[in-house]
Write an enzyme that holds these catalytic residues in place. Structure first.
Site, PDB file in Angstrom:
ATOM      1  N   CYS A 152       0.869  -1.177   0.000  1.00 36.98           N
ATOM      2  CA  CYS A 152       0.000   0.000   0.000  1.00 36.98           C
ATOM      3  C   CYS A 152       0.906   1.227   0.000  1.00 36.98           C
ATOM      4  O   CYS A 152       2.054   1.135  -0.443  1.00 36.98           O
ATOM      5  CB  CYS A 152      -0.958  -0.017   1.188  1.00 36.98           C
ATOM      6  SG  CYS A 152      -0.154   0.002   2.808  1.00 36.98           S
ATOM      7  N   PHE A 153       0.433   2.353   0.493  1.00 33.81           N
ATOM      8  CA  PHE A 153       1.253   3.561   0.391  1.00 33.81           C
ATOM      9  C   PHE A 153       2.452   3.524   1.335  1.00 33.81           C
ATOM     10  O   PHE A 153       3.584   3.773   0.933  1.00 33.81           O
ATOM     11  CB  PHE A 153       0.411   4.814   0.666  1.00 33.81           C
ATOM     12  CG  PHE A 153       1.202   6.086   0.517  1.00 33.81           C
ATOM     13  CD1 PHE A 153       1.699   6.462  -0.721  1.00 33.81           C
ATOM     14  CD2 PHE A 153       1.467   6.892   1.612  1.00 33.81           C
ATOM     15  CE1 PHE A 153       2.450   7.624  -0.865  1.00 33.81           C
ATOM     16  CE2 PHE A 153       2.211   8.058   1.480  1.00 33.81           C
ATOM     17  CZ  PHE A 153       2.703   8.419   0.246  1.00 33.81           C
TER      18      PHE A 153
END
EC number: 2.9.1.3
Length: 379
Positions: A100-101
């Site tokens: 994810c980020f």
């Protein structure tokens, strides 16, 4: 020590990119489209709207409330559909990783839901943010340390084709999906700036690790390739790099330009838009490209070339594209050649070799002598 791709969570970003490991990006689509890594597949945990709702909830009510909202938004059939997409990716790409980020909650949830469905799949610790930082730092380091050589030459000289035949060269125009000149736009557009930078950094890493003893060969480009800007660190290195100039006769350059900017460009537009609409988009593309350089051409020359272009398009509609060679020849002789000759003259002291395509290939084939020449030129 376990081998890379052994199914364990990783923060070995170098081998992640060198190996070309499949990447499952679980960020929202808006994040993915802003910037992603080469070949990554976006199968998000949340849609853009869901992400926005969770973000507002987090600001107003804190993390726990945001987590609970996220679970309510992605439950039942929605959750099953997303998990199924991840499962299918994992089955197709057992050596891959998800992220994810920041490598935090979202990728942990995806990993947990996959595990509950019977699939153990590793994630990238630190996520997109850490991977992006690694690529930026790697690009800076390579630009400072690598021995760059630039392949130069007049417009239409087939420099990109020549690069493809020299092992270890990096094709900036391929990464930017643009042919480099004012007429170089491709029918299906260009990557985002961040996508371009990520792809460039990965290409440079692979070149350095795959061809460590060879100079880093790039085409002599301006700071912009279409709308993709070369990073400042690379521009600084290129401004000092020695030049190898490939010399190609005018008529060969006319033919090369005719194939790339007329025949191939029209094929691209027709594949994208269909036969008739594709031709109209192709024609508008050429007109716009000519218009974009009207100031540098001057009023009279722009008018003359535009009239030649329209005459060529009219004949092309009737099945004869050959008349495009007329305006291409004039554009090369009267505009591109004088401009490039002037630019090259200002950098004459950096030219370390010049010759035709065969001579240039032979020059780079003798990597030891090339290395010595480049080193001497930079001292």
């Amino acid at each position: 020590m376990k081998a890379f791709g052994d199914g364990q969570d990783t923060e070995d970003y170098l081998n992640l990119f060198l190996s070309g490991a499949p990447l499952l990006d679980t960020r929202a689509p808006v994040e993915f489209h802003k910037g992603a890594f080469p070949g990554a597949v976006n199968l998000p945990l949340m849609t853009d709207d869901e992400r926005a709702q969770v973000g507002r909830c987090y600001k107003r009510h804190g993390q726990q409330a945001a987590i609970e909202l996220g679970h309510r938004l992605a439950h039942g059939a929605v959750k099953e559909s997303r998990v199924q997409g991840w499962r299918e990716f994992a089955q197709r790409h057992p050596q891959g990783y998800l992220y994810c980020f920041r490598g935090g909650l979202r990728s942990s949830i995806c990993q947990q839901w996959l595990a509950e469905s019977g699939v153990a799949y590793p994630r990238v610790l630190g996520g997109y943010k850490a991977m992006r930082r690694f690529l930026i730092e790697s690009l800076e380091s390579i630009c400072q340390e690598a021995r760059l050589v630039l392949l130069a030459g007049h417009t239409g000289g087939g420099k990109t084709d020549l690069l493809a035949r020299i092992p270890g060269a990096v094709d900036l125009e391929r990464l930017a999906h643009h042919r480099g000149s004012a007429f170089g736009r491709r029918a299906d557009g260009q990557p985002s700036q961040i996508d371009f930078e990520n792809a460039l950094a990965v290409a440079l890493l692979r070149q350095r690790h795959g061809f460590a003893n060879a100079p880093l060969l790039l085409e002599d480009e301006s700071h912009l390739i279409g709308r993709c800007a070369l990073p400042q660190s690379l521009r600084r290195a290129m401004a000092q790099a020695p030049l190898v100039v490939v010399e190609v006769a005018l008529e060969q350059r006319v033919e090369h330009s005719f194939r790339n900017y007329i025949l191939h460009k029209l094929d691209e537009w027709r594949r994208r838009q269909g036969e008739d609409e594709g031709f109209e988009r192709f024609a508008d593309d050429l007109r716009q490209s000519m218009y974009n350089i009207r100031t540098r051409l001057g009023g009279l020359r722009y008018q003359q070339l535009s009239e030649m272009l329209e005459a060529a398009l009219a004949r092309h509609r009737q099945g004869d594209p050959a008349y495009h060679r007329d305006w291409i020849r004039c554009l090369l002789e009267d505009y591109y050649d004088p401009m490039y000759a002037y630019q090259l003259q200002k950098r004459a002291e950096r030219i370390c070799f010049r010759g035709d395509a065969a001579a240039v290939r032979d020059y780079f084939a003798h990597s030891s002598s090339t290395t010595a020449t480049v080193r001497d030129k930079r001292l």
